[in-house]
Structures are given as C-alpha cells and as structure tokens.
Design a protein around this motif. Structure first.
Motif, short mmCIF file in Angstrom:
data_model
loop_
_atom_site.label_atom_id
_atom_site.label_comp_id
_atom_site.label_asym_id
_atom_site.label_seq_id
_atom_site.Cartn_x
_atom_site.Cartn_y
_atom_site.Cartn_z
N ALA A 23 0.84 -1.21 0.00
CA ALA A 23 0.00 0.00 0.00
C ALA A 23 0.87 1.26 0.00
CB ALA A 23 -0.94 -0.01 1.20
N CYS A 24 1.96 1.24 0.75
CA CYS A 24 2.89 2.38 0.76
C CYS A 24 3.52 2.55 -0.62
CB CYS A 24 3.97 2.16 1.81
SG CYS A 24 3.38 2.13 3.51
N LEU A 25 3.96 1.46 -1.21
CA LEU A 25 4.59 1.51 -2.53
C LEU A 25 3.60 2.02 -3.58
CD1 LEU A 25 6.97 0.91 -4.42
CD2 LEU A 25 6.09 -1.44 -4.60
N GLN A 26 2.37 1.52 -3.57
CA GLN A 26 1.39 1.95 -4.56
C GLN A 26 1.03 3.42 -4.39
OE1 GLN A 26 2.20 -0.84 -6.41
NE2 GLN A 26 0.32 -0.14 -7.34
N SER A 27 1.03 3.91 -3.17
CA SER A 27 0.80 5.34 -2.94
C SER A 27 1.90 6.17 -3.60
CB SER A 27 0.77 5.60 -1.42
OG SER A 27 0.66 6.96 -1.16
N LEU A 28 3.13 5.72 -3.45
CA LEU A 28 4.27 6.40 -4.07
C LEU A 28 4.19 6.33 -5.59
CD1 LEU A 28 7.02 7.81 -3.83
CD2 LEU A 28 8.05 5.54 -3.65
N ILE A 29 3.91 5.17 -6.13
CA ILE A 29 3.83 5.02 -7.59
C ILE A 29 2.69 5.85 -8.16
CG2 ILE A 29 3.33 3.37 -9.44
CD1 ILE A 29 4.92 1.29 -7.80
N GLY A 30 1.56 5.87 -7.48
CA GLY A 30 0.44 6.70 -7.94
C GLY A 30 0.82 8.17 -8.02
N GLY A 31 1.58 8.64 -7.05
CA GLY A 31 2.04 10.02 -7.06
C GLY A 31 3.02 10.31 -8.19
N VAL A 32 3.94 9.39 -8.42
CA VAL A 32 4.91 9.54 -9.51
C VAL A 32 4.20 9.55 -10.86
CG1 VAL A 32 6.85 8.43 -10.73
CG2 VAL A 32 6.86 8.57 -8.23
N PHE A 33 3.29 8.61 -11.04
CA PHE A 33 2.53 8.57 -12.29
C PHE A 33 1.76 9.88 -12.50
CE2 PHE A 33 1.89 3.66 -12.70
CZ PHE A 33 3.12 3.54 -13.32
N SER A 34 1.06 10.33 -11.48
CA SER A 34 0.25 11.54 -11.61
C SER A 34 1.09 12.76 -11.95
CB SER A 34 -0.54 11.79 -10.33
OG SER A 34 -1.45 10.75 -10.11
N ALA A 35 2.22 12.91 -11.30
CA ALA A 35 3.11 14.03 -11.61
C ALA A 35 3.63 13.94 -13.04
CB ALA A 35 4.27 14.07 -10.61
N THR A 36 3.90 12.72 -13.49
CA THR A 36 4.36 12.51 -14.86
C THR A 36 3.27 12.87 -15.86
OG1 THR A 36 5.82 10.73 -14.10
CG2 THR A 36 5.36 10.82 -16.46
N PHE A 37 2.04 12.48 -15.58
CA PHE A 37 0.93 12.81 -16.48
C PHE A 37 0.75 14.32 -16.58
CE2 PHE A 37 -1.20 8.72 -14.67
CZ PHE A 37 -0.31 7.92 -15.37
N GLU A 38 0.85 15.00 -15.46
CA GLU A 38 0.71 16.46 -15.46
C GLU A 38 1.87 17.13 -16.21
OE1 GLU A 38 0.24 17.40 -11.32
OE2 GLU A 38 -1.93 17.12 -11.42
N ALA A 39 3.07 16.63 -16.01
CA ALA A 39 4.23 17.19 -16.72
C ALA A 39 4.07 16.99 -18.23
CB ALA A 39 5.53 16.54 -16.23
N ALA A 40 3.54 15.84 -18.62
CA ALA A 40 3.31 15.56 -20.04
C ALA A 40 2.31 16.53 -20.63
CB ALA A 40 2.85 14.12 -20.23
N ALA A 41 1.23 16.81 -19.91
CA ALA A 41 0.22 17.75 -20.40
C ALA A 41 0.79 19.17 -20.48
CB ALA A 41 -1.01 17.72 -19.50
N LEU A 42 1.59 19.54 -19.50
CA LEU A 42 2.22 20.87 -19.52
C LEU A 42 3.17 21.00 -20.69
CD1 LEU A 42 2.75 23.60 -18.13
CD2 LEU A 42 4.48 22.44 -16.72
N ALA A 43 3.99 19.99 -20.91
CA ALA A 43 4.93 20.01 -22.05
C ALA A 43 4.17 20.08 -23.37
CB ALA A 43 5.82 18.77 -22.00
N ALA A 44 3.10 19.29 -23.48
CA ALA A 44 2.31 19.29 -24.72
C ALA A 44 1.75 20.68 -24.99
CB ALA A 44 1.17 18.27 -24.62
N LYS A 45 1.18 21.30 -23.99
CA LYS A 45 0.59 22.63 -24.15
C LYS A 45 1.64 23.66 -24.51
CE LYS A 45 -2.94 25.42 -24.04
NZ LYS A 45 -4.11 25.27 -24.88
N ALA A 46 2.84 23.51 -23.98
CA ALA A 46 3.93 24.45 -24.24
C ALA A 46 4.64 24.18 -25.57
CB ALA A 46 4.94 24.42 -23.10
N GLY A 47 4.30 23.06 -26.21
CA GLY A 47 4.92 22.74 -27.50
C GLY A 47 6.24 22.00 -27.42
N VAL A 48 6.55 21.45 -26.25
CA VAL A 48 7.78 20.67 -26.10
C VAL A 48 7.57 19.30 -26.72
CG1 VAL A 48 9.35 19.61 -24.42
CG2 VAL A 48 8.40 21.89 -23.97
#
Length: 146
Positions: A23-48
């Motif tokens: 449960a601790c590990l999945q909490s960490l992985i969920g956070g990493v995934f979510s931050a990655t998804f948000e970074a991807a959307a930010l990069a896409a919008k910025a044209g990276v």
C-alpha cells in the motif's frame, strides 16, 4: 515466491505487513505517475516535443522506472493493452487510502492521484494507467507525441 520475483523482501513477522508495504509503494507510484501525467500535459501545451521531455526526464533526478515507462507509453500513444490497467492502480490506491484513513494518516498526494485515476477510469475504463494523460490533454487541448 521465487517463481514470480527475483527479489523477495521479508517485511515483518505480523500478518498483513506485506500488504501494508505494498500500500505504501502503490501510494508512491500513484504520485509519480500523476506528476508525470501532469508534466506531459504541460509540455504538450507548451509545444515541447515528447522525445525531448523523455530524454531530459530519463537522464535526470526526476526520472525513475515508473516515470520513464509512463512517458514512453504517453509519447508513443500506447494507452491500452500495455499490461498496466487503470483499474488495478485505482484498486491499489483505494487500498492505500483506506489504510491511511484507518490509521489517521493524511495522504495528500495519493488522494490527488486517486482523483486523476478516477477521472481516467470514468472516461476510459478499459485504458491503462497512461490514459489519464489523455484526460489532461483533452482539458488543455494538446497532445504529447514523440
């Protein structure tokens, strides 16, 4: 255990400790995934370009197996059939958040991750974890591609 994993961790003598560590590990992985998804959307919008983001993240302290895998799937537009179904992460985050509630531990990042995974699961129930990025991309009106 050796049939399914080359690394076996003994995490305690009390029944349920393995589930607690998971449960601790999945909490960490969920956070990493979510931050990655948000970074991807930010990069896409910025044209990276997706390859640029992947190259930088995968060779920096922000990179990890989880983040790198997620970015690869996102920029290759592989959102279904990669073996990492969103329903499994949703279930695992539910277990993590239930345990935290029982113990009185606030999990701010895991809670935010759960909301993103809930949005992805609602819109694309057959998708894999990376499908959350599509939800974010639809909001910002841009897609991250290789």
């Amino acid at each position: 255990m050796e049939a399914v994993s080359k690394t076996i961790h003994r995490v305690g003598d009390t029944p349920g400790m393995g589930q607690t560590v998971k449960a601790c590990l999945q909490s960490l992985i969920g956070g990493v995934f979510s931050a990655t998804f948000e970074a991807a959307a930010l990069a896409a919008k910025a044209g990276v370009p997706g390859q640029v983001l992947y190259d930088v993240v995968s060779t920096s302290s922000g990179g990890s197996i989880a983040a790198n895998t997620a970015l690869e799937k996102i920029i290759d537009r592989q959102f279904v059939g990669t073996g990492s179904q969103i329903s499994t992460m949703h279930k695992d985050l539910t277990i993590s958040l239930d345990l935290a509630r029982e113990l009185g531990v606030p999990l701010f990042t895991a809670t935010a991750a759960m909301q993103l995974f809930q949005a992805g699961k609602t819109k694309y129930p057959e998708g894999d974890n990376w499908i959350v990025t599509r939800v974010l991309e639809e909001i910002v009106g841009a897609e991250l591609k290789r």
